[in-house]
Design a protein around this motif. Structure first.
Motif, PDB file in Angstrom:
ATOM      1  N   PHE A 197       0.830  -1.208   0.000  1.00 54.77           N
ATOM      2  CA  PHE A 197       0.000   0.000   0.000  1.00 54.77           C
ATOM      3  C   PHE A 197       0.863   1.256   0.000  1.00 54.77           C
ATOM      4  O   PHE A 197       2.052   1.242   0.359  1.00 54.77           O
ATOM      5  N   VAL A 198       0.234   2.347  -0.372  1.00 57.82           N
ATOM      6  CA  VAL A 198       0.819   3.675  -0.261  1.00 57.82           C
ATOM      7  C   VAL A 198      -0.265   4.625   0.239  1.00 57.82           C
ATOM      8  O   VAL A 198      -1.433   4.515  -0.157  1.00 57.82           O
ATOM      9  N   ARG A 199       0.110   5.523   1.145  1.00 53.59           N
ATOM     10  CA  ARG A 199      -0.851   6.474   1.719  1.00 53.59           C
ATOM     11  C   ARG A 199      -0.209   7.851   1.773  1.00 53.59           C
ATOM     12  O   ARG A 199       0.965   7.999   2.107  1.00 53.59           O
ATOM     13  N   PHE A 200      -1.017   8.868   1.473  1.00 51.13           N
ATOM     14  CA  PHE A 200      -0.565  10.255   1.586  1.00 51.13           C
ATOM     15  C   PHE A 200      -1.479  11.002   2.547  1.00 51.13           C
ATOM     16  O   PHE A 200      -2.695  11.048   2.346  1.00 51.13           O
ATOM     17  N   ASP A 201      -0.897  11.548   3.624  1.00 52.61           N
ATOM     18  CA  ASP A 201      -1.623  12.376   4.595  1.00 52.61           C
ATOM     19  C   ASP A 201      -1.233  13.836   4.401  1.00 52.61           C
ATOM     20  O   ASP A 201      -0.038  14.160   4.313  1.00 52.61           O
ATOM     21  N   ASP A 202      -2.220  14.714   4.395  1.00 49.89           N
ATOM     22  CA  ASP A 202      -1.987  16.158   4.327  1.00 49.89           C
ATOM     23  C   ASP A 202      -2.927  16.810   5.325  1.00 49.89           C
ATOM     24  O   ASP A 202      -4.145  16.773   5.146  1.00 49.89           O
ATOM     25  N   PHE A 203      -2.376  17.401   6.376  1.00 49.78           N
ATOM     26  CA  PHE A 203      -3.239  17.952   7.419  1.00 49.78           C
ATOM     27  C   PHE A 203      -2.566  19.158   8.065  1.00 49.78           C
ATOM     28  O   PHE A 203      -1.341  19.245   8.151  1.00 49.78           O
ATOM     29  N   ASP A 204      -3.409  20.088   8.511  1.00 52.71           N
ATOM     30  CA  ASP A 204      -2.913  21.340   9.070  1.00 52.71           C
ATOM     31  C   ASP A 204      -3.784  21.746  10.252  1.00 52.71           C
ATOM     32  O   ASP A 204      -4.941  22.120  10.078  1.00 52.71           O
ATOM     33  N   THR A 205      -3.225  21.645  11.453  1.00 55.76           N
ATOM     34  CA  THR A 205      -3.940  22.079  12.658  1.00 55.76           C
ATOM     35  C   THR A 205      -3.832  23.586  12.863  1.00 55.76           C
ATOM     36  O   THR A 205      -4.315  24.107  13.876  1.00 55.76           O
ATOM     37  N   GLN A 206      -3.226  24.280  11.893  1.00 54.77           N
ATOM     38  CA  GLN A 206      -3.115  25.737  11.914  1.00 54.77           C
ATOM     39  C   GLN A 206      -3.607  26.313  10.589  1.00 54.77           C
ATOM     40  O   GLN A 206      -3.071  27.304  10.075  1.00 54.77           O
ATOM     41  N   ASN A 207      -4.641  25.730  10.054  1.00 53.37           N
ATOM     42  CA  ASN A 207      -5.104  26.086   8.714  1.00 53.37           C
ATOM     43  C   ASN A 207      -5.535  27.545   8.608  1.00 53.37           C
ATOM     44  O   ASN A 207      -5.253  28.218   7.610  1.00 53.37           O
ATOM     45  N   ASP A 208      -6.202  28.069   9.627  1.00 56.36           N
ATOM     46  CA  ASP A 208      -6.584  29.487   9.660  1.00 56.36           C
ATOM     47  C   ASP A 208      -6.594  29.931  11.111  1.00 56.36           C
ATOM     48  O   ASP A 208      -7.199  29.268  11.966  1.00 56.36           O
ATOM     49  N   MET A 209      -5.939  31.065  11.375  1.00 57.71           N
ATOM     50  CA  MET A 209      -5.728  31.491  12.747  1.00 57.71           C
ATOM     51  C   MET A 209      -6.643  32.660  13.115  1.00 57.71           C
ATOM     52  O   MET A 209      -7.059  33.444  12.250  1.00 57.71           O
ATOM     53  N   PRO A 210      -6.966  32.804  14.412  1.00 58.46           N
ATOM     54  CA  PRO A 210      -7.716  33.987  14.857  1.00 58.46           C
ATOM     55  C   PRO A 210      -6.901  35.256  14.581  1.00 58.46           C
ATOM     56  O   PRO A 210      -5.671  35.224  14.504  1.00 58.46           O
ATOM     57  N   PHE A 211      -7.597  36.351  14.442  1.00 58.98           N
ATOM     58  CA  PHE A 211      -6.931  37.624  14.155  1.00 58.98           C
ATOM     59  C   PHE A 211      -5.905  37.937  15.247  1.00 58.98           C
ATOM     60  O   PHE A 211      -6.196  37.886  16.437  1.00 58.98           O
TER      61      PHE A 211
END
Length: 445
Positions: free
Chosen positions: A377-391
């Motif tokens: 198998f092959v797997r690709f993960d793309d994730f961002d816990t900082q995708n958009d920040m408060p002002f």
């Protein structure tokens, strides 16, 4: 002479059976003893019947002559009928209503720049009990990292503990500690059911697995191809959200607060459920959501956060011939992220896509390997816990991550898997993550 000897022989057998019946009449109501007596009686009757069938042709007895052996046999059969109709024999043994099971996994992780670790990652015990054909209890208790003490990182926790009240195909009731019905891995996290030594990182930081919730809800089928789940559960503890771990720390594992309750549910559609599409195809399309408050804490110690969270996710699993393809995406919106602090983002986003190929030839599946399988198998993960920040809050680049995982799952039997993979990991910071080589063994029973 032969007739008298044979008759005496059968009489002795019948007498022993009748004495055994008398013993059964005089015994107590102990279920195990009663069942044993019934088995012994049945064996004796079977033996007596065979003997009668063997000697009947040689007996010069007219139909008008009374046959005492057959009369005794009829009496024994009547006694057996009485024993089998007793409450003790009719009631299912208590231990037959239990179901035992479990799963576990052990890992060896080798980092190119960090420590190399062997980890008995988890051992989980399943216990179920059927109170009736429509009331069932299910539970999972987990031990993590082999050792539990203050600061050890180990954990003992009840992941699931709920009752199912099975009313119909269309609607049933579930109450207790359930798995939030989000994504794929949170619901199917037994080691043989997923590819790779570790669970996908998406399932750790975006839809944290396992994500248990306490509450009440319903589940069932709207139609044969369409299944649903819907629950009212406890909310999350927003004060435990963070920049790189996202909402993972907000799960409440002990005495959850219901100060800010949440709704969670999912729909699963099986378009091939009522069609023969060929090529060994199967397809499931799913959508799930979690909407609730963030002002919840353990044992009612609520953090006092005025905010809420909405999670929306879609996933699919598709198989054709020897290929398995699956993927998940999720978007999270956190109102009140600025007040939470800890670098918590106002938006979190991630996805992964995985392709597996069953490459083991049928000619290899012989002898000890007759039920075996092997998947690359092959797997690709793309994730961002900082995708958009408060002002006014700066983004932490370590929250934006990508991973490639290449590996093999080998199944000597369907419930045991040996795993090996290599992970190429990266983030948006200047000091990138170390790559990993992982080995593992997982099982379920």
């Amino acid at each position: 002479m032969y007739y008298r000897a044979t008759k005496a022989y059968c009489g002795l057998i019948a007498l022993s059976v009748l004495l055994l019946c008398s013993t059964a009449d005089g015994m107590d109501q102990n279920r195990d003893s009663l069942k044993q007596k019934v088995v012994e009686l049945e064996n004796q009757v079977r033996f007596l019947t065979e003997k009668l069938e063997q000697i009947s042709p040689s007996l010069s007895v007219t139909p008008s002559v009374k046959n005492p052996e057959k009369d005794q046999l009829a009496s024994v059969m009547e006694r057996l009928d009485v024993l089998e109709d007793t409450d003790e024999h009719d009631v299912e043994d208590w231990y037959d209503q239990f179901t035992f099971g479990g799963y576990g996994e052990m890992h060896a992780n080798f980092s190119e720049g960090g420590p190399d670790v062997f980890d008995i990652h988890r051992l989980v015990f399943y216990l179920g009990y059927e109170f009736s054909d429509w009331i069932q209890l299910h539970s999972e208790t987990e031990i993590e990292h082999a050792y539990v003490s203050s600061g050890s990182g180990g954990e003992v926790a009840i992941e699931q503990l709920y009752f199912d009240f099975l009313l119909s195909d269309y609607v049933n009731i579930r109450a207790g500690r359930i798995l939030s019905p989000m994504g794929i891995i949170n619901r199917k996290h037994e080691p043989p059911s997923f590819y790779g030594v570790e669970r996908p990182s998406f399932a750790k930081y975006i839809l944290p697995t396992t994500w248990s919730s306490d509450g009440l809800g319903i589940f069932g089928s709207i139609a044969t191809p369409l299944k649903y789940e819907a629950y009212v559960v406890n909310g999350l503890d927003g004060s435990k959200f963070s920049a790189t771990n996202g909402i993972r720390g907000g799960r409440i594992k002990e005495r959850s607060s219901f100060n800010d309750v949440a709704f969670t549910g999912r729909l699963d559609y099986y378009p091939f459920a009522e069609a023969d599409v060929g090529y060994k195809q199967s397809l499931r399309l799913g959508a799930s959501t979690y909407i609730g408050g963030t002002d919840n804490g353990n044992n009612g110690n609520d953090p006092g956060i005025d905010g809420d969270i909405q999670v929306y996710s879609a996933d699919f699993e598709y198989s054709i011939l020897d290929f398995d393809i699956r993927g998940v995406m999720a978007f999270e919106n956190i109102d009140g992220a600025f007040e939470i602090g800890n670098g918590t983002a106002s938006e979190i986003f991630g996805w992964y896509l995985e392709v597996g190929y069953h490459f083991m030839l049928d000619s290899w599946k012989e002898g000890m390997l007759k039920n075996s399988d092997a998947v690359g198998f092959v797997r690709f993960d793309d994730f961002d816990t900082q995708n958009d920040m408060p002002f006014g809050v700066a983004e932490n680049p370590k929250g934006d991550r990508q991973e490639w995982t290449f590996g093999v799952n080998f199944y000597p039997t369907p419930s045991l898997v040996l795993k090996a993979d290599y992970q190429i990991r990266d983030d948006a910071s200047t000091s990138n993550l170390d790559n990993l080589f992982n080995l593992g063994i997982g099982w379920q029973f």
